[in-house]
Design a protein around this motif. Sequence first.
Motif, PDB file in Angstrom:
ATOM      1  N   PRO A  63     -15.471   3.133  -0.483  1.00  0.00           N
ATOM      2  CA  PRO A  63     -15.060   1.957  -1.242  1.00  0.00           C
ATOM      3  C   PRO A  63     -13.747   2.196  -1.988  1.00  0.00           C
ATOM      4  O   PRO A  63     -13.466   3.319  -2.405  1.00  0.00           O
ATOM      5  N   GLY A  64     -12.968   1.148  -2.101  1.00  0.00           N
ATOM      6  CA  GLY A  64     -11.767   1.191  -2.924  1.00  0.00           C
ATOM      7  C   GLY A  64     -10.587   1.899  -2.305  1.00  0.00           C
ATOM      8  O   GLY A  64      -9.636   2.248  -3.000  1.00  0.00           O
ATOM      9  N   VAL A  65     -10.604   2.135  -0.988  1.00  0.00           N
ATOM     10  CA  VAL A  65      -9.453   2.811  -0.373  1.00  0.00           C
ATOM     11  C   VAL A  65      -8.483   1.818   0.248  1.00  0.00           C
ATOM     12  O   VAL A  65      -7.513   2.211   0.891  1.00  0.00           O
ATOM     13  N   GLY A  66      -8.754   0.528   0.079  1.00  0.00           N
ATOM     14  CA  GLY A  66      -7.779  -0.477   0.501  1.00  0.00           C
ATOM     15  C   GLY A  66      -8.085  -1.164   1.814  1.00  0.00           C
ATOM     16  O   GLY A  66      -7.187  -1.733   2.434  1.00  0.00           O
ATOM     17  N   LYS A  67      -9.341  -1.160   2.236  1.00  0.00           N
ATOM     18  CA  LYS A  67      -9.666  -1.801   3.523  1.00  0.00           C
ATOM     19  C   LYS A  67      -9.446  -3.313   3.424  1.00  0.00           C
ATOM     20  O   LYS A  67      -8.794  -3.913   4.276  1.00  0.00           O
ATOM     21  N   THR A  68      -9.978  -3.893   2.337  1.00  0.00           N
ATOM     22  CA  THR A  68      -9.845  -5.336   2.176  1.00  0.00           C
ATOM     23  C   THR A  68      -8.385  -5.708   1.969  1.00  0.00           C
ATOM     24  O   THR A  68      -7.886  -6.670   2.556  1.00  0.00           O
ATOM     25  N   SER A  69      -7.711  -4.931   1.138  1.00  0.00           N
ATOM     26  CA  SER A  69      -6.344  -5.336   0.832  1.00  0.00           C
ATOM     27  C   SER A  69      -5.419  -5.115   2.039  1.00  0.00           C
ATOM     28  O   SER A  69      -4.453  -5.848   2.205  1.00  0.00           O
ATOM     29  N   LEU A  70      -5.761  -4.161   2.920  1.00  0.00           N
ATOM     30  CA  LEU A  70      -4.964  -4.016   4.157  1.00  0.00           C
ATOM     31  C   LEU A  70      -5.120  -5.272   5.026  1.00  0.00           C
ATOM     32  O   LEU A  70      -4.141  -5.786   5.579  1.00  0.00           O
ATOM     33  N   VAL A  88      -9.692   3.890  -5.380  1.00  0.00           N
ATOM     34  CA  VAL A  88      -9.000   3.739  -6.667  1.00  0.00           C
ATOM     35  C   VAL A  88      -9.484   2.504  -7.428  1.00  0.00           C
ATOM     36  O   VAL A  88      -8.811   2.039  -8.328  1.00  0.00           O
ATOM     37  N   ARG A  89     -10.674   2.014  -7.056  1.00  0.00           N
ATOM     38  CA  ARG A  89     -11.124   0.789  -7.721  1.00  0.00           C
ATOM     39  C   ARG A  89     -11.462   1.042  -9.199  1.00  0.00           C
ATOM     40  O   ARG A  89     -11.035   0.289 -10.067  1.00  0.00           O
ATOM     41  N   SER A  90     -12.197   2.130  -9.477  1.00  0.00           N
ATOM     42  CA  SER A  90     -12.530   2.425 -10.886  1.00  0.00           C
ATOM     43  C   SER A  90     -11.273   2.766 -11.666  1.00  0.00           C
ATOM     44  O   SER A  90     -11.146   2.406 -12.835  1.00  0.00           O
ATOM     45  N   GLY A 111     -10.781   9.123   1.699  1.00  0.00           N
ATOM     46  CA  GLY A 111     -10.599   9.059   0.251  1.00  0.00           C
ATOM     47  C   GLY A 111      -9.234   9.630  -0.134  1.00  0.00           C
ATOM     48  O   GLY A 111      -8.597  10.337   0.641  1.00  0.00           O
ATOM     49  N   TYR A 112      -8.799   9.311  -1.356  1.00  0.00           N
ATOM     50  CA  TYR A 112      -7.484   9.783  -1.803  1.00  0.00           C
ATOM     51  C   TYR A 112      -7.608  11.087  -2.585  1.00  0.00           C
ATOM     52  O   TYR A 112      -8.608  11.319  -3.274  1.00  0.00           O
ATOM     53  N   THR A 113      -6.570  11.891  -2.508  1.00  0.00           N
ATOM     54  CA  THR A 113      -6.518  13.100  -3.334  1.00  0.00           C
ATOM     55  C   THR A 113      -5.979  12.706  -4.704  1.00  0.00           C
ATOM     56  O   THR A 113      -5.496  11.593  -4.906  1.00  0.00           O
ATOM     57  N   PRO A 120       1.813  -1.311 -12.406  1.00  0.00           N
ATOM     58  CA  PRO A 120       2.643  -2.530 -12.435  1.00  0.00           C
ATOM     59  C   PRO A 120       1.806  -3.802 -12.320  1.00  0.00           C
ATOM     60  O   PRO A 120       2.057  -4.785 -13.007  1.00  0.00           O
ATOM     61  N   LYS A 121       0.751  -3.747 -11.443  1.00  0.00           N
ATOM     62  CA  LYS A 121      -0.093  -4.951 -11.279  1.00  0.00           C
ATOM     63  C   LYS A 121      -0.807  -5.283 -12.580  1.00  0.00           C
ATOM     64  O   LYS A 121      -0.846  -6.439 -13.006  1.00  0.00           O
ATOM     65  N   GLN A 122      -1.357  -4.269 -13.247  1.00  0.00           N
ATOM     66  CA  GLN A 122      -2.120  -4.520 -14.480  1.00  0.00           C
ATOM     67  C   GLN A 122      -1.189  -4.951 -15.615  1.00  0.00           C
ATOM     68  O   GLN A 122      -1.558  -5.804 -16.412  1.00  0.00           O
ATOM     69  N   HIS A 125       0.816  -1.218   0.000  1.00  0.00           N
ATOM     70  CA  HIS A 125       0.000   0.000   0.000  1.00  0.00           C
ATOM     71  C   HIS A 125       0.842   1.256   0.000  1.00  0.00           C
ATOM     72  O   HIS A 125       1.809   1.364   0.741  1.00  0.00           O
ATOM     73  N   PHE A 126       0.379   2.198  -0.789  1.00  0.00           N
ATOM     74  CA  PHE A 126       1.019   3.512  -0.797  1.00  0.00           C
ATOM     75  C   PHE A 126       0.398   4.369   0.312  1.00  0.00           C
ATOM     76  O   PHE A 126      -0.813   4.274   0.582  1.00  0.00           O
ATOM     77  N   GLY A 127       1.215   5.212   0.919  1.00  0.00           N
ATOM     78  CA  GLY A 127       0.691   6.183   1.895  1.00  0.00           C
ATOM     79  C   GLY A 127       0.033   5.509   3.089  1.00  0.00           C
ATOM     80  O   GLY A 127       0.577   4.582   3.668  1.00  0.00           O
TER      81      GLY A 127
HETATM   82  N1  ATP Z   1      -3.019   2.882  -0.704  1.00  0.00           N
HETATM   83  C1  ATP Z   1      -3.091   1.942  -1.653  1.00  0.00           C
HETATM   84  N2  ATP Z   1      -1.972   1.491  -2.234  1.00  0.00           N
HETATM   85  C2  ATP Z   1      -2.035   0.560  -3.188  1.00  0.00           C
HETATM   86  N3  ATP Z   1      -3.164   0.000  -3.654  1.00  0.00           N
HETATM   87  C3  ATP Z   1      -4.310   0.410  -3.116  1.00  0.00           C
HETATM   88  C4  ATP Z   1      -4.340   1.395  -2.088  1.00  0.00           C
HETATM   89  N4  ATP Z   1      -5.615   1.594  -1.727  1.00  0.00           N
HETATM   90  C5  ATP Z   1      -6.364   0.786  -2.497  1.00  0.00           C
HETATM   91  N5  ATP Z   1      -5.585   0.067  -3.318  1.00  0.00           N
HETATM   92  C6  ATP Z   1      -6.022  -0.927  -4.292  1.00  0.00           C
HETATM   93  O1  ATP Z   1      -7.367  -0.659  -4.640  1.00  0.00           O
HETATM   94  C7  ATP Z   1      -8.079  -1.834  -4.884  1.00  0.00           C
HETATM   95  C8  ATP Z   1      -9.371  -1.829  -4.109  1.00  0.00           C
HETATM   96  O2  ATP Z   1      -9.078  -1.938  -2.708  1.00  0.00           O
HETATM   97  P1  ATP Z   1      -9.973  -2.756  -1.676  1.00  0.00           P
HETATM   98  O3  ATP Z   1     -10.703  -3.839  -2.381  1.00  0.00           O
HETATM   99  O4  ATP Z   1      -9.121  -3.129  -0.536  1.00  0.00           O
HETATM  100  O5  ATP Z   1     -10.986  -1.631  -1.282  1.00  0.00           O
HETATM  101  P2  ATP Z   1     -12.013  -1.612  -0.068  1.00  0.00           P
HETATM  102  O6  ATP Z   1     -11.686  -0.407   0.738  1.00  0.00           O
HETATM  103  O7  ATP Z   1     -12.010  -2.909   0.644  1.00  0.00           O
HETATM  104  O8  ATP Z   1     -13.374  -1.383  -0.810  1.00  0.00           O
HETATM  105  P3  ATP Z   1     -14.852  -1.896  -0.415  1.00  0.00           P
HETATM  106  O9  ATP Z   1     -15.340  -1.049   0.714  1.00  0.00           O
HETATM  107  O10 ATP Z   1     -15.644  -1.672  -1.648  1.00  0.00           O
HETATM  108  O11 ATP Z   1     -14.716  -3.341  -0.051  1.00  0.00           O
HETATM  109  C9  ATP Z   1      -7.172  -2.976  -4.503  1.00  0.00           C
HETATM  110  O12 ATP Z   1      -6.620  -3.521  -5.664  1.00  0.00           O
HETATM  111  C10 ATP Z   1      -6.090  -2.303  -3.672  1.00  0.00           C
HETATM  112  O13 ATP Z   1      -4.878  -2.985  -3.795  1.00  0.00           O
END
Ligand code: ATP
Length: 898
Positions: A436-443, A632-634, A572-574, A588-590, A402-404
């Motif tokens: 959504p998409g701020v990295g909760k699941t991936s954390l 950053v999901r979209s 959310g991210y700026t 890089p992932k894509q 994760h960044f930041g």
């Molecule tokens: N800070 C970050 N650095 C790198 N990748 C990120 C970061 N934040 C989000 N991502 C990437 O964004 C994608 C979506 O993240 P994730 O599924 O964890 O979101 P979420 O917060 O769990 O969303 P939801 O609430 O919809 O479940 C993942 O591929 C994740 O790796």
Amino acid sequence: MDDRIPTTLPLVPLYDKVLLPSIVTKVSLDGYQARSLSRKLENSNHTFILCVPLINNPLDGDFYHTGCVANVLDVDTSMPDNVVFLVQGVCRAQIQDIHSQDVEETSLMDSTVELKQTRDTNNKNDQTVWIKTIQQLGKDFINKMQMIGVASSVLVPFKKRLALLDDPSHAITDSSSSAKILDLAHFLLCMTDASFGEKLAVLSLTDCNAIVHEIQTIVTRHMQILNESKQMQQSCEEKLDKKRREFYLRQQTHVIAPSGHTDTVSLDNLSLLSCSSSSLPQKTTVPSSQYKQQQKQQQHQQQHNDNGDDDNGCLFMPTQGDDEDVVDLKNQLNNAGLPSHIQSTIKRDLARLSKIPGSAPESVLVRTYLEWIADLPWRKSLASARPAVEISVAKQQLDADHFGLDQVKRRILEYLSVLKIKKDTSSPILCFVGPPGVGKTSLSNSIAKALQRKFHRIALGGVRDEAEIRGHRRTYVGALPGSIINGLRKCGVNNPLFLLDEIDKLVQGTHQGDPASALLEVLDPAQNNAFTDHFLNVPFDLSNVLFVATANSVDTIPGPLLDRMEVIHLDGYTLDEKLDIARSYLIPKQLNAHGFTSPHNHPVSSGKNDSVVFSDQVLSHLIENYTMESGVRSLNRTVAAVCRYKCREYADHLESNHLKDSAPYDPVVRHQDISTILGMAPFGNETLADSIDTPGIVTGLAYSQSGCGGILPIEANQMPGRGMLHLTGSLGDVIKESAHIAVSWVKANAYVLKLTESQRQVLLSDMDLHLHLPNGAVPKDGPSAGVAMAVCIISLLSGKAIPRTTAMTGEITLRGQVRPVGGIKEKVLAAHRAGVNKVILPAINERDVVQDIPDKIKNDLTIVYCRTLWEVLESLFDEKLIQDSEALHCQAQYASRL
Ligand SMILES: Nc1ncnc2c1ncn2[C@@H]1O[C@H](COP(=O)(O)OP(=O)(O)OP(=O)(O)O)[C@@H](O)[C@H]1O
């Protein structure tokens, strides 16, 4: 006859067995009796005792009149409550008298005995007949044993003894010959399933001829039974497959020789093979030479049992009626490491299963239940899971993925440090809250990786039934366990990391029970070591599972659940953060996912062109015009779409490579190509800056339930009527109340606001007011639109337009106070994205702006903090609507009236 044997001997009662001369057995005595016997032996100069079978109620001390004098070979005091004496039978003895020298009631009695010499014959012919009889009997017995599949190694000790009869060097010529034949006969008797009564009958005999004859009769009868049992077994075995038979035999030999060594043979255990698997041996009789070795194994076994393991590692023995599936099932249950407290339940269900016909529907239910039990990881943990969290490893993992998110990472590491110091998982559950998409699941995934635990996600969104968490009771048709037990079965270990995703989307207050209360038990460290799923109906220990939850908003998380969790907010991210994430992680992932190499590995100049290059300008264009989101999901999906397009271009290029005039592949994504690749941009074309400022239209700010910030236009209009207020746009109760408060405040201050000509004039007396919040299909609620609605009404009635690039949020009270609201970071970022240049916020929310909003955004915006609606209006209208003194005067008037 051994003349060292005295006529008065300690009398040791045998409760369930008969000792015969030459046989070695263990006699277990409780503490008092053992102490008494040890004292008696210490006070005498011999080691002989009299072992007498008890024939009636042990409390009455009803002894058989004949016993067996035994020599104590060894004493085992390793068990706390029992002392085990290893004894070997010497000769028969008749009890003359029983008396006690000790005053203690619990001590052992003494007995005066008459030793009984077996009546021998010197007739060589008789002896030869006995030898032949025993030899034949022994050989028949060995054949039978081999026929039913007993490993020949198990029978070696007996074979050796039998062979002595053939050996000329050991030819039986002396006077003790009859005794030796009798010893072998006794040994043979003990190998069969001879009953207590049969052995008692043999013990009472003193005539050699009679003893051999009696033993021959008993052994022959048992071999006949064995024969019949074998025939029955054969007919059953036709139905059984190879696996089943192997298992059955394996379990039998396992019981006979627990160690698998050939010399250590449990003679009484051999009798198990006689047919009845239910007649499990209770006590062991062994040749003395193997005693020590067996003793060690028993101690080892005892340790297993103490740890909750079953006897011989086999709790559930297959029986002859079992079909192939049931044998498999029992095998699995034996290997499942069931805790001792549920074993009796499972035994009961297995017993039920054996009684229900296989075709009955209930049989399927019981089988399904037992299969679930067998599949659960009762004791199995992921061996590699780190016993203690390594904070440095966790940090590396979080940084790599994760960044930041510095604050968030810091709090996660603090949490993991607590786990490390406390050395258990009973600290509060982490809950990541954010859009959504701020990295909760991936954390959460990264935490699992850092701790080397298996990761399992349980989606709680829309769960309305308690049974989805805790399972259905088995009485329901199609009942199954809930998602927690299901997850454990999928993971196969009892220490995974469970992600409880979208815990704020649990549906509450339905008639199907409250899923949140079921989760309370799961998340409470004090209760979850005995979590009971309705389907299993036996407790399962969840204390090794690490739970992490995610939510978009804390508002809808039930209070008691929230109380058990440690909330970590992710904002959310700026734009800049998104650019960094895209450059360092998403692209890089894509590229990797589409088979491209990273441009860093092969710079364009190197001539290797199998990559895709995104410039910052292109990325910004994608972020601003193709995605409108906090996370950053979209963006990830958009980058993937571009990569797919480039992939196709590259494939075409490779195919047409041989054509000289084919255009070379261009890895760079050009700004002008984006619309060709992705189509017309859905956002960004029409910014607020382009909108026409109109009285009665105001830009509000919204924060959706999914945690996203956004622009909320508010429109007002008036028409002839009777002072009614119409509200449209899928509004909830709270937002409707805010609208009423706004109208009341405007009406109350209409004169000061110069909307009426006199204080007594009623505003909107002959007009209706209509407030509409566009995107009518999207439900809206909450108090934060209060300020914007009040301003919208004033703007309409005063005819003064508010710039669309000015956005505002805040709750209002009836007296015009501006109260703080949530989601400030998301709202401000969304406003910035939409081209807003001035934001009006409640004064108390200033701390959120200072903490959460990056300087770059703050510099782009004019942020005004207000305490009252008057301050809001002052910041909006150049020309002052009211005189300060007038307003104060007016407020005081109202106050005095109240
Ligand atoms: N800070 C970050 N650095 C790198 N990748 C990120 C970061 N934040 C989000 N991502 C990437 O964004 C994608 C979506 O993240 P994730 O599924 O964890 O979101 P979420 O917060 O769990 O969303 P939801 O609430 O919809 O479940 C993942 O591929 C994740 O790796």
